[in-house]
Design an enzyme around this catalytic site. Sequence first.
Site, mmCIF file in Angstrom:
data_model
loop_
_atom_site.group_PDB
_atom_site.id
_atom_site.type_symbol
_atom_site.label_atom_id
_atom_site.label_comp_id
_atom_site.label_asym_id
_atom_site.label_seq_id
_atom_site.Cartn_x
_atom_site.Cartn_y
_atom_site.Cartn_z
ATOM 1 C CE LYS A 155 12.243 63.221 -12.171
ATOM 2 N NZ LYS A 155 13.435 63.801 -12.474
HETATM 3 N N1 GLU Z 1 14.977 64.292 -15.347
HETATM 4 C C1 GLU Z 1 16.141 65.403 -15.334
HETATM 5 C C2 GLU Z 1 16.300 65.614 -14.023
HETATM 6 O O1 GLU Z 1 16.086 65.028 -13.116
HETATM 7 C C3 GLU Z 1 15.870 66.426 -16.399
HETATM 8 C C4 GLU Z 1 14.713 67.263 -16.079
HETATM 9 C C5 GLU Z 1 14.460 68.251 -17.068
HETATM 10 O O2 GLU Z 1 15.133 68.486 -18.177
HETATM 11 O O3 GLU Z 1 13.250 68.825 -17.199
HETATM 12 O O4 GLU Z 1 16.973 66.619 -13.838
#
Ligand code: GLU
Length: 415
Positions: free
Chosen positions: A105
């Site tokens: 993240k």
């Molecule tokens: N931000 C989204 C999540 O928390 C998508 C993550 C992604 O597709 O890499 O799942």
Amino acid sequence: MSDPSPLATARAQLATAVDILGFSDGMHQMLATPRREMRVAVPLRRDDGGIELLHGYRVQHNISRGPGKGGLRYSSHVDLDEVRALAMWMTWKCAVVDVPYGGAKGGVTIDPATHSKGELERVTRRYTSEIMPIIGPERDIMAPDIGTDEQTMAWVMDTFSVNVGYTVPAVTTGKPLAVGGSLGRATATSRGVVDVAAAALADAGVPLSQVSAAVQGFGKVGSHAAVFLHQAGARVVAVSDEHGGIYDEQGLDMPRLMRHVAATGTVVGFDDAESIDNATLLALEVDLLVPAAVEGVLDERTAATVRARWVVEGANGPTTTAGDKVLADRGVIVVPDILANAGGVVVSYFEWVQANQAYWWTEAEISERLELRMRTAYNAVAELARRDGLTLRDAALVIGVRRVAQAHETRGLYP
Ligand code: GLU
């Protein structure tokens, strides 16, 4: 009272799974600790010529099953611990739906609402340049999260590509279609939320068309979830955003509400509905509650007010550890975030596969494969929960954590 921070919640969840799985302390420490963290200063030239110094992060929690994968968040609440929690949840999420990624993240501590589009572009490009050494289609792949969107992903992809000297569509997902995005990605998280909600209700013999629902959060996840619930025949009686909520016992007219939001930027002020606040929404007498905003909204106190029978977590980490216990004690069925909102990363995976093959699938192929993955993951979680008498959250964590540990053990500890 327990610490309600996202990182405390994520760590407590892992500790529970480790306990159930009987893993050693060493394995627990390895799973609890991010593999790699990068913190960067992001100086921004403001439109007025001044410089604002921002802080950015990218955390790769685990990369045993494949490259890091996860969103990029722009919010004034972003700090390293929040990004660590979100990265850990990505690891278990990717494992639960069995996509070949680890978890990562990123975040920048910035309020996007108080910055111009040009400023957001400069922040994105500088942040991307700073973290260049650790990202890439085989290393760590970004996607949108709170405060970022398709355009942000296009800027990340372009900055990365210009720096390496050729176009690399697979370095981000959730891109616009014009630069290698995937059909169905924008609504994938919401589709998955509704797929698993339908599956959880079906386990109790209740069709979606017979339930009332309240959705907290009207962003990328909540708005489309409300629309899909409405299309499936559910009575969506309440929705909210950061400005407040609206309620109509007869069910909100979703097509009209979407037009109101497009025109005004908020659900507030929708004429034929009553105004409510976010706390009231969580406590409404509905069958299904979908928290699709931010972390920690269902804590010990607010969880005690929930009257829904099912909570399906569209957001990451909306329920604290104490809140979870209160919900479980009261017999509320919680479909956990790492399963419920995994549709986004599933279609991110499809987008990455398509970009790697330079061959794009039809929308029908995407939705069929998404639904299959969500149903398969839900069935495995629900079956383990039934078999071992676990909550759906603990069952999902056990499956996710076990898969990551298996990958690690099969690869072996180096050196
Ligand atoms: N931000 C989204 C999540 O928390 C998508 C993550 C992604 O597709 O890499 O799942």
